[in-house]
Write a protein that holds these residues in place. Structure first.
Motif, mmCIF file in Angstrom:
data_model
loop_
_atom_site.group_PDB
_atom_site.id
_atom_site.type_symbol
_atom_site.label_atom_id
_atom_site.label_comp_id
_atom_site.label_asym_id
_atom_site.label_seq_id
_atom_site.Cartn_x
_atom_site.Cartn_y
_atom_site.Cartn_z
ATOM 1 N N ALA A 86 0.832 -1.210 0.000
ATOM 2 C CA ALA A 86 0.000 0.000 0.000
ATOM 3 C C ALA A 86 0.864 1.257 0.000
ATOM 4 N N GLU A 87 1.941 1.238 0.782
ATOM 5 C CA GLU A 87 2.830 2.394 0.858
ATOM 6 C C GLU A 87 3.469 2.687 -0.495
ATOM 7 N N GLN A 88 3.991 1.657 -1.156
ATOM 8 C CA GLN A 88 4.675 1.882 -2.429
ATOM 9 C C GLN A 88 3.708 2.290 -3.539
ATOM 10 N N VAL A 89 2.517 1.688 -3.532
ATOM 11 C CA VAL A 89 1.518 2.053 -4.543
ATOM 12 C C VAL A 89 1.099 3.510 -4.377
ATOM 13 N N MET A 90 0.792 3.915 -3.138
ATOM 14 C CA MET A 90 0.312 5.277 -2.920
ATOM 15 C C MET A 90 1.437 6.299 -3.075
ATOM 16 N N ALA A 91 2.656 5.939 -2.701
ATOM 17 C CA ALA A 91 3.779 6.863 -2.895
ATOM 18 C C ALA A 91 3.963 7.158 -4.379
ATOM 19 N N GLU A 92 3.823 6.126 -5.221
ATOM 20 C CA GLU A 92 3.951 6.320 -6.670
ATOM 21 C C GLU A 92 2.782 7.134 -7.219
ATOM 22 N N ALA A 93 1.585 6.867 -6.734
ATOM 23 C CA ALA A 93 0.415 7.623 -7.190
ATOM 24 C C ALA A 93 0.565 9.104 -6.859
ATOM 25 N N TYR A 94 0.977 9.405 -5.637
ATOM 26 C CA TYR A 94 1.174 10.805 -5.254
ATOM 27 C C TYR A 94 2.334 11.430 -6.027
ATOM 28 N N ARG A 95 3.386 10.635 -6.287
ATOM 29 C CA ARG A 95 4.523 11.164 -7.045
ATOM 30 C C ARG A 95 4.070 11.635 -8.425
ATOM 31 N N ARG A 96 3.162 10.886 -9.041
ATOM 32 C CA ARG A 96 2.666 11.260 -10.357
ATOM 33 C C ARG A 96 1.838 12.546 -10.314
ATOM 34 N N LEU A 97 1.407 12.933 -9.112
ATOM 35 C CA LEU A 97 0.690 14.202 -8.941
ATOM 36 C C LEU A 97 1.589 15.284 -8.339
ATOM 37 N N ASN A 98 2.913 14.990 -8.309
ATOM 38 C CA ASN A 98 3.886 15.937 -7.744
ATOM 39 C C ASN A 98 3.626 16.233 -6.273
ATOM 40 N N ILE A 99 3.191 15.207 -5.542
ATOM 41 C CA ILE A 99 2.948 15.313 -4.103
ATOM 42 C C ILE A 99 3.805 14.268 -3.403
ATOM 43 N N LYS A 100 4.459 14.676 -2.341
ATOM 44 C CA LYS A 100 5.274 13.742 -1.554
ATOM 45 C C LYS A 100 4.422 13.181 -0.413
ATOM 46 N N MET A 101 4.400 11.877 -0.255
ATOM 47 C CA MET A 101 3.668 11.236 0.821
ATOM 48 C C MET A 101 4.608 10.933 1.981
#
Length: 262
Positions: free
Chosen positions: A63-78
């Motif tokens: 879950a962490e890696q999936v959401m970190a990548e999703a936020y990265r694609r929106l230029n947001i750091k999780m």
């Protein structure tokens, strides 16, 4: 005389220009609150604080890696904040953090400020781990004669074992160690998380009773103050499903924990 008039004219123009710049600056400052309310003009946060459970297990890693990548694609750091289960949910619901990393469906019934991002991150299997206790698994009710160990504030387990004998723990490691000390008969946990902890603790004598008690998808949740992000995150996660990013991250985490056969 001509020189004097020229100098005076220059001074006048400089003075008027300064007045114009001051008025322009004041107008911009006065307009900021109004502009911030217009759709698309308010700046999104460049980082979000997301809460999750204390332990770093395979399910949480996926879950962490999936959401970190999703936020990265929106230029947001999780950024992750690890908390005990109930506190993690309450912090997300109260807006102390920006969201909850992953939970099952319908969390908004008890935590009304949480909004689901409706794309599955992974499948979650709740199974029974046992050292010596053996019985036929026939749903949650078949657990009633036994003392049950599990991690506190795992909602689906708490709800389905209400009124039974329980021995809660802060972490899954503690739950297994309590079973080894005969303080519980079985441990109820996510299959992947339990298998990873057993490998780490080198407890091959603990096995799984089949079938699973429950199998369900888990999802990311955001506090309602970030409702505007949900359509964007949904679109990104759907794309990550299509391009197999989510599947590849799941496989990589399983391989890292030696669980590729599952």
């Amino acid at each position: 005389m001509l020189f004097y008039l020229t100098v005076q004219a220059d001074v006048f123009h400089v003075h008027e220009k300064r007045k114009y710049m001051r008025r322009r600056t004041l107008f911009k400052l006065a307009a900021l609150p109004f502009l911030a309310t217009l759709p698309g003009l308010a700046q999104e946060k460049t980082s979000l604080q997301i809460s999750t459970l204390l332990e770093q297990d395979p399910a949480t890693s996926i879950a962490e890696q999936v959401m970190a990548e999703a936020y990265r694609r929106l230029n947001i750091k999780m950024k992750l904040t690890r908390l005990p289960g109930e506190r993690s949910l309450q912090s997300a619901n109260d807006g102390e953090v920006d969201g909850e990393l992953y939970r099952k469906l319908y969390m908004e019934k008890d935590y009304p400020n949480l909004l689901i991002v409706p794309v599955e991150l992974l499948k979650y299997e709740i199974v029974i781990f046992t050292r010596s206790t053996k019985f036929v698994v026939n749903g949650w009710e078949s657990l009633r004669p036994y003392t049950l160990g599990f991690v506190k504030s795992i909602k689906i387990i708490e709800q389905n074992t209400a009124g039974m004998k329980i021995e809660v723990a802060a972490t899954l490691r503690q739950a297994f160690l309590k079973m080894m000390l005969a303080r519980s008969d079985v441990v109820i946990a996510n299959r992947l998380s339990g298998l990873a902890v057993l490998k780490e603790l080198n407890l091959p004598e603990i096995t799984i009773l089949e079938p699973p008690l429950a199998t369900f998808p888990v999802f990311h949740y955001l506090n309602k103050k970030h409702a505007a992000l949900i359509p964007q995150l949904t679109k990104v996660l759907v794309q990550m499903q299509k391009d197999k990013t989510i599947l590849n991250l799941q496989k990589a985490v399983m391989l890292e924990h030696g669980l590729q056969e599952y």
